[in-house]
Motif scaffolding. Structure first.
Motif, mmCIF file in Angstrom:
data_model
loop_
_atom_site.group_PDB
_atom_site.id
_atom_site.type_symbol
_atom_site.label_atom_id
_atom_site.label_comp_id
_atom_site.label_asym_id
_atom_site.label_seq_id
_atom_site.Cartn_x
_atom_site.Cartn_y
_atom_site.Cartn_z
ATOM 1 N N VAL A 1 0.836 -1.202 0.000
ATOM 2 C CA VAL A 1 0.000 0.000 0.000
ATOM 3 C C VAL A 1 0.872 1.254 0.000
ATOM 4 C CG1 VAL A 1 -1.843 -1.198 1.227
ATOM 5 C CG2 VAL A 1 -0.145 0.079 2.529
ATOM 6 N N GLY A 2 0.252 2.380 -0.410
ATOM 7 C CA GLY A 2 0.888 3.678 -0.283
ATOM 8 C C GLY A 2 1.861 4.066 -1.368
ATOM 9 N N ALA A 3 1.904 3.362 -2.489
ATOM 10 C CA ALA A 3 2.860 3.682 -3.557
ATOM 11 C C ALA A 3 2.540 5.037 -4.175
ATOM 12 C CB ALA A 3 2.839 2.604 -4.637
ATOM 13 N N SER A 4 3.578 5.778 -4.537
ATOM 14 C CA SER A 4 3.393 7.049 -5.236
ATOM 15 C C SER A 4 3.905 6.989 -6.671
ATOM 16 C CB SER A 4 4.114 8.177 -4.486
ATOM 17 O OG SER A 4 5.501 7.910 -4.390
ATOM 18 N N ALA A 5 4.544 5.889 -7.043
ATOM 19 C CA ALA A 5 5.019 5.672 -8.409
ATOM 20 C C ALA A 5 5.020 4.168 -8.668
ATOM 21 C CB ALA A 5 6.420 6.242 -8.614
ATOM 22 N N LEU A 6 4.823 3.786 -9.931
ATOM 23 C CA LEU A 6 4.738 2.372 -10.285
ATOM 24 C C LEU A 6 5.507 2.073 -11.563
ATOM 25 C CD1 LEU A 6 0.904 1.671 -9.813
ATOM 26 C CD2 LEU A 6 2.737 1.036 -8.225
ATOM 27 N N ARG A 7 6.026 0.853 -11.619
ATOM 28 C CA ARG A 7 6.447 0.241 -12.869
ATOM 29 C C ARG A 7 5.321 -0.715 -13.260
ATOM 30 N NH1 ARG A 7 12.778 -1.369 -11.402
ATOM 31 N NH2 ARG A 7 13.527 0.791 -11.208
ATOM 32 N N VAL A 8 4.891 -0.649 -14.508
ATOM 33 C CA VAL A 8 3.675 -1.349 -14.914
ATOM 34 C C VAL A 8 3.939 -2.235 -16.123
ATOM 35 C CG1 VAL A 8 1.271 -1.061 -15.657
ATOM 36 C CG2 VAL A 8 2.298 0.597 -14.085
ATOM 37 N N ARG A 9 3.314 -3.393 -16.142
ATOM 38 C CA ARG A 9 3.319 -4.283 -17.307
ATOM 39 C C ARG A 9 1.878 -4.620 -17.656
ATOM 40 N NH1 ARG A 9 3.589 -10.246 -17.801
ATOM 41 N NH2 ARG A 9 4.485 -10.803 -19.837
ATOM 42 N N LEU A 10 1.488 -4.365 -18.903
ATOM 43 C CA LEU A 10 0.157 -4.679 -19.413
ATOM 44 C C LEU A 10 0.293 -5.708 -20.531
ATOM 45 C CD1 LEU A 10 -1.221 -1.024 -19.791
ATOM 46 C CD2 LEU A 10 -1.499 -2.541 -17.816
ATOM 47 N N VAL A 11 -0.539 -6.747 -20.491
ATOM 48 C CA VAL A 11 -0.503 -7.811 -21.495
ATOM 49 C C VAL A 11 -1.938 -8.183 -21.860
ATOM 50 C CG1 VAL A 11 0.297 -10.149 -22.029
ATOM 51 C CG2 VAL A 11 1.625 -8.714 -20.483
ATOM 52 N N PRO A 12 -2.253 -8.402 -23.151
ATOM 53 C CA PRO A 12 -3.602 -8.828 -23.519
ATOM 54 C C PRO A 12 -4.022 -10.085 -22.767
ATOM 55 C CG PRO A 12 -2.360 -8.231 -25.483
ATOM 56 C CD PRO A 12 -1.385 -8.215 -24.337
ATOM 57 N N ALA A 13 -5.295 -10.098 -22.320
ATOM 58 C CA ALA A 13 -5.822 -11.228 -21.552
ATOM 59 C C ALA A 13 -7.179 -11.647 -22.088
ATOM 60 C CB ALA A 13 -5.922 -10.859 -20.073
ATOM 61 N N GLY A 14 -7.349 -11.535 -23.412
ATOM 62 C CA GLY A 14 -8.625 -11.870 -24.029
ATOM 63 C C GLY A 14 -9.189 -10.668 -24.746
ATOM 64 N N PRO A 15 -10.364 -10.835 -25.400
ATOM 65 C CA PRO A 15 -10.982 -9.723 -26.128
ATOM 66 C C PRO A 15 -11.233 -8.523 -25.217
ATOM 67 C CG PRO A 15 -12.071 -11.802 -26.656
ATOM 68 C CD PRO A 15 -11.153 -12.078 -25.505
ATOM 69 N N ASP A 16 -10.690 -7.373 -25.588
ATOM 70 C CA ASP A 16 -10.908 -6.120 -24.855
ATOM 71 C C ASP A 16 -10.397 -6.184 -23.409
ATOM 72 O OD1 ASP A 16 -12.276 -5.033 -27.095
ATOM 73 O OD2 ASP A 16 -14.106 -6.054 -26.450
ATOM 74 N N ALA A 17 -9.469 -7.087 -23.130
ATOM 75 C CA ALA A 17 -9.018 -7.275 -21.747
ATOM 76 C C ALA A 17 -7.501 -7.208 -21.651
ATOM 77 C CB ALA A 17 -9.511 -8.609 -21.193
ATOM 78 N N LEU A 18 -7.020 -6.737 -20.492
ATOM 79 C CA LEU A 18 -5.595 -6.678 -20.196
ATOM 80 C C LEU A 18 -5.346 -7.272 -18.821
ATOM 81 C CD1 LEU A 18 -4.746 -2.984 -21.204
ATOM 82 C CD2 LEU A 18 -4.042 -5.043 -22.442
ATOM 83 N N SER A 19 -4.218 -7.948 -18.673
ATOM 84 C CA SER A 19 -3.744 -8.289 -17.332
ATOM 85 C C SER A 19 -2.762 -7.204 -16.904
ATOM 86 C CB SER A 19 -3.076 -9.669 -17.308
ATOM 87 O OG SER A 19 -1.850 -9.642 -18.013
ATOM 88 N N VAL A 20 -2.707 -6.942 -15.613
ATOM 89 C CA VAL A 20 -1.914 -5.837 -15.091
ATOM 90 C C VAL A 20 -1.012 -6.343 -13.975
ATOM 91 C CG1 VAL A 20 -1.977 -3.535 -14.044
ATOM 92 C CG2 VAL A 20 -3.842 -4.267 -15.562
#
Length: 215
Positions: free
Chosen positions: A173-192
């Protein structure tokens, strides 16, 4: 432990004057131990006969997800990822009718590697002081999803908004910045997957389903 599902049914509109009462209702445990959750609102100036508006429904699970992000965020940016220009991204959204205020313009950098999207997102200096009040600051979470739109060919007339969340686990909890990875997870969907600046896991989501929303 886990937000198994959250379906957003209608937007919560904040009036120019006055406030909005928000109610979160959590049900008792079912046979599996899961609980329902519903989010409602009512304007403070509502008349006596007005009813609460339901904005979202979901399911909470007590499952113990002790693990973290499966991706290794320590080497950053990832090898082979190509940078994407982000300079005019928010200006382009504003021209299409989706104007985000300064607090929500959190995308700092974006890279692509095949279908994978990587990003750095951060809160503004003013918002950083508020980060510890949240599991994850809403502006930071929103910016993490903006990263998937950065290199779209132009901005569509209907920008996609996240309306169905599945398998969300908060690891820190409490993050003020993130490193992010997004990958397709189906039609119109992303995993995060999201981590902090040291690579420590912050948030994982099995899938976020987005739908077109018109201006």
């Amino acid at each position: 432990g886990v937000l198994e599902e959250l379906v957003i049914e209608s937007p919560l509109v904040v009036p120019e004057q006055g406030g909005v009462r928000v109610q979160v209702a959590v049900g008792g445990p079912g046979e599996s131990g899961s609980r329902t959750v519903e989010v409602y609102s009512l304007r403070e100036d509502a008349a006596g006969g007005d009813v609460w508006t339901r904005h979202a429904t979901g399911v909470l699970s007590g499952s113990d997800h002790a693990g973290g992000a499966g991706f290794d965020f320590a080497a950053w940016p990832p090898a082979g990822a190509q940078p994407v220009e982000v300079g005019e991204f928010y200006a382009g959204l504003a021209e299409s009718g989706f104007g985000y205020g300064p607090a929500f313009q959190g995308v700092q950098a974006v890279w692509r590697r095949g279908e994978e999207v990587f990003a750095e997102v951060a809160l503004s200096e003013e918002q950083r002081k508020e980060a510890e009040k949240f599991g994850v600051h809403p502006a930071l979470l929103d910016a993490a999803l903006h990263a998937g739109l950065v290199d779209s060919a132009g901005v569509e007339e209907s920008v996609r908004q996240p309306l169905d969340w599945n398998g969300l686990v908060l690891h820190a909890v409490g993050a003020s910045a993130l490193r992010v990875r997004l990958v397709p997870a189906g039609p119109d969907a992303l995993s995060v997957e999201a981590a902090d600046a040291t690579g420590g896991p912050v948030l994982t989501v099995d899938s976020v389903v987005s739908r077109p929303v018109s201006v």
